[in-house]
Scaffold this active site. Structure first.
Site, short mmCIF file in Angstrom:
data_model
loop_
_atom_site.label_atom_id
_atom_site.label_comp_id
_atom_site.label_asym_id
_atom_site.label_seq_id
_atom_site.Cartn_x
_atom_site.Cartn_y
_atom_site.Cartn_z
N LYS A 58 34.42 31.02 48.59
CA LYS A 58 33.24 30.19 48.25
C LYS A 58 33.25 28.91 49.05
O LYS A 58 32.25 28.48 49.61
CB LYS A 58 33.29 29.81 46.76
CG LYS A 58 32.99 30.91 45.79
CD LYS A 58 32.97 30.31 44.37
CE LYS A 58 32.96 31.37 43.31
NZ LYS A 58 33.12 30.83 41.95
N GLY A 69 33.82 34.70 32.19
CA GLY A 69 32.59 35.32 32.70
C GLY A 69 32.60 36.83 32.52
O GLY A 69 31.62 37.44 32.09
N ARG A 70 33.72 37.47 32.85
CA ARG A 70 33.77 38.94 32.80
C ARG A 70 33.97 39.45 31.38
O ARG A 70 34.06 40.66 31.16
CB ARG A 70 34.87 39.46 33.73
CG ARG A 70 36.25 38.84 33.49
CD ARG A 70 37.19 39.11 34.65
NE ARG A 70 38.46 38.40 34.53
CZ ARG A 70 38.69 37.16 34.94
NH1 ARG A 70 37.70 36.45 35.48
NH2 ARG A 70 39.88 36.60 34.81
N GLU A 81 39.47 41.37 38.57
CA GLU A 81 39.44 39.90 38.58
C GLU A 81 40.47 39.38 37.57
O GLU A 81 41.02 38.29 37.71
CB GLU A 81 38.04 39.36 38.26
CG GLU A 81 37.81 37.95 38.76
CD GLU A 81 36.37 37.48 38.64
OE1 GLU A 81 35.91 37.23 37.51
OE2 GLU A 81 35.69 37.32 39.67
O1 F6P Z 1 33.26 33.93 41.44
C1 F6P Z 1 33.74 34.58 40.33
C2 F6P Z 1 32.99 34.19 39.10
O2 F6P Z 1 33.41 32.95 38.69
C3 F6P Z 1 33.15 35.22 38.00
O3 F6P Z 1 34.31 35.06 37.30
C4 F6P Z 1 31.91 35.00 37.23
O4 F6P Z 1 31.64 36.06 36.36
C5 F6P Z 1 30.91 34.87 38.35
O5 F6P Z 1 31.59 34.14 39.34
C6 F6P Z 1 29.63 34.16 37.99
O6 F6P Z 1 29.88 32.89 37.51
P1 F6P Z 1 28.80 32.07 36.72
O7 F6P Z 1 28.46 32.84 35.48
O8 F6P Z 1 29.41 30.75 36.43
O9 F6P Z 1 27.58 31.94 37.60
#
Ligand code: F6P
Length: 550
Positions: free
Chosen positions: A513, A272-273, A358
């Site tokens: 979460k 994601g990052r 992260e």
């Molecule tokens: O909670 C962390 C995370 O998983 C990040 O690594 C990621 O960028 C963000 O949440 C958003 O995740 P997604 O793109 O799956 O909605």
């Protein structure tokens, strides 16, 4: 695939570095010779990087490079670029570098070539972006799109918003983007304020399409849209024209009601990052156009190639990453400041916080063994000169070591004068002054020589010898932005490789979460669930209920 991680503290180089750190170290006042500056001024694509004001010398550099050898950093780098499953805890390849390979290149991962897929999605996303930009894509009532709202969080928000801000001069007039990320309804409330539903397009960006914040905000925006479009607008046509999605989970996108034709995919090998250069950058593509986005990708790729091929002593991400290890593990630094002398990079430190923290905020190595050394500095920063009037005091005269990266550009985004002065020059003088003041400080004798009363001399003395890296480029272009982001991606990789951690998972975000889901009924008034909570949480829930009038 490289074998298990080496405990870096068991290496000869680590012992050598510990010895070097304990010995008296020369001061920047004596080490900063012309030859040293020349040796430590490196070029990576368009970036001009001056490492000379860091607290190291040839011996430290040699030991850091030896450490890289002993932990097989080069092997891990090869493995990453080759698509091996170096994200061990999720059993995935780590291939953000494939997102910026040029068309025609080839990279076979898990049995198939990923490059054509990358370019297929890019072509579809570019086509969509052009349709929005040209007015060919309209809302359900036939009106041209004026605002694109990206709904996403973490990597599905921070990269696009950071780049949207950074590339302001390249945006198309009459078309703006907004970003909704927080589940605090204030965020959506504020961003939707003043928008015309008929000319608003939503991009739901979520790698997993399972993120509570994003899905909640997407539903909220859908309700907002359907309530406000003219009576009689067909709801499914409205969703089809006003909602598109970017995700790896295209089945879940369809369940949400978004037409799969209006969905843009990516792959589980993009963290994601590390995803702003995938279709997650769709809002940016719309804002700046495919041509500029392509230039940004070329910038990323240029830095990838530099990292992959430059010799160790000239390799900027390698050396910056190793210096961060030196500061963290041997000189006691806990944080790292990133100080852009560019207003348009005002979201860059926030972007880097997710990228670095992260990735490297881990306490176990990738084989599950606990680390016995510090990992993951706290990255933070603000644009200069605002930071100068806020927290630089601590960097100059405080008791903590805060290595800092300064980023500046030769050409301004806005060339303005105050009548006489080129204000950009005044700005750059501040950048240079700060790195100089941090390096050389001001001795007590120098302060006395200025005629300062003896009882104020110590308060007005600057110890100096505070490390900085200066990164300059001709101008903040899309290509340079790509290079900067890739630079920090690879710095993050280098640090994680030395520490033997999996920089590509993020299990540390899961517990919160899960607990949030469990706590929801208690917040909503379920006394039984509330009674199961710890006393502090119970008390906070009571306070909420009393003050919300529940
Ligand atoms: O909670 C962390 C995370 O998983 C990040 O690594 C990621 O960028 C963000 O949440 C958003 O995740 P997604 O793109 O799956 O909605």
């Amino acid at each position: 695939m490289s074998t298990g991680p080496v405990d870096p503290t068991t290496t000869t180089a680590w012992t050598r570095l510990a010895g070097l750190a304990a010995a008296p170290r020369p001061d920047l006042r004596s080490t900063l010779t012309p030859a040293w500056v020349e040796q430590q001024t490196l070029v990576a694509a368009d970036l001009h990087v001056d490492l000379s004001k860091n607290l190291f010398d040839d011996e430290v550099e040699a030991a850091l490079l030896a450490l890289a050898e002993e932990v097989d950093l080069h092997g891990r780098r090869r493995a990453m670029f080759a698509g091996e499953h170096i994200n061990v805890t999720e059993d995935r390849a780590v291939l953000h570098t494939a997102l910026r390979l040029p068309a025609g290149a080839s990279l076979v991962v898990d049995g198939h070539d990923v490059v054509p897929e990358v370019h297929d999605v890019l072509a579809r996303a570019y086509d969509f972006a052009e349709r929005v930009r040209s007015g060919d894509w309209t809302g359900a009532t036939g009106r041209r799109i004026a605002t694109v709202v990206n709904i996403g969080i973490g990597g599905s928000d921070l990269g696009p918003v950071m780049a949207y801000e950074a590339l302001e001069p390249y945006r198309q007039e009459g078309l703006s983007c907004r970003f909704i990320s927080n589940i605090d309804p204030t965020d959506a409330g504020q961003e939707l304020k003043g928008l015309d539903p008929e000319t608003t397009l939503f991009i739901v960006s979520s790698k997993t399409f399972g993120t509570l914040e994003t899905l909640t905000n997407a539903r909220l925006c859908k309700a907002w849209l359907l309530e406000r479009l003219p009576a009689g607008t067909d709801p499914s046509a409205a969703v089809a024209q006003h909602f598109v999605a970017v995700s790896t989970a295209l089945d879940k996108v369809a369940d949400f009601g978004i037409d799969p034709d209006n969905a843009f995919g990516f792959w589980d090998w993009v963290g994601g990052r590390y995803s702003m250069d995938s279709a997650i950058g769709l809002s940016l593509m719309v804002a700046v156009g495919p041509e500029r986005f392509t230039e940004m990708l070329a910038g990323f790729h240029a830095m990838d190639e530099h990292f992959r091929t430059a010799p160790d002593t000239a390799n900027v991400p390698l050396k910056m990453g190793l210096l961060n290890v030196w500061y963290t593990n041997f000189l006691g630094a806990h944080t790292h400041a990133v100080l852009p002398y560019a207003q348009f990079l005002h979201r860059f430190p926030a972007y880097l916080q997710q990228l670095t923290m992260e990735s490297n905020g881990k306490g176990v190595r990738w084989d599950g063994e606990a680390v016995g050394y510090d990992t993951g500095e706290v990255f933070w920063g603000e644009p200069g000169t605002n930071g100068q009037h806020a927290f630089y005091q601590l960097i100059h005269q405080g008791t903590r070591l805060v290595p800092a990266d300064f980023i500046a550009f030769a050409r301004p985004s806005y060339a303005l004068t105050d009548g006489d002065t080129d204000v950009h020059e005044l700005f750059l003088a501040n950048f240079l002054a700060q790195t100089k003041a941090l390096a050389f400080g001001r001795t007590a004798d120098e302060v006395r020589a200025e005629g300062v009363a003896e009882d104020l001399v110590s308060a007005r003395t600057f110890p100096g010898n505070r490390p900085t890296t200066s990164i300059m480029a001709p101008e903040l272009t899309p290509g340079v932005l790509g290079q900067l982001v890739a630079l920090y991606e690879h710095i993050t990789f280098v640090e994680g490789a030395v520490w033997g951690i999996d920089s590509f998972d993020q299990w540390g975000v899961e517990l919160g979460k899960q607990l949030a889901q469990e706590l929801r009924p208690a917040v909503a008034g379920d006394a039984e669930v509330a009674a199961e909570q710890d006393p502090s949480t119970q008390s906070l829930i009571r306070y909420y209920q009393e003050n919300r009038g529940r």
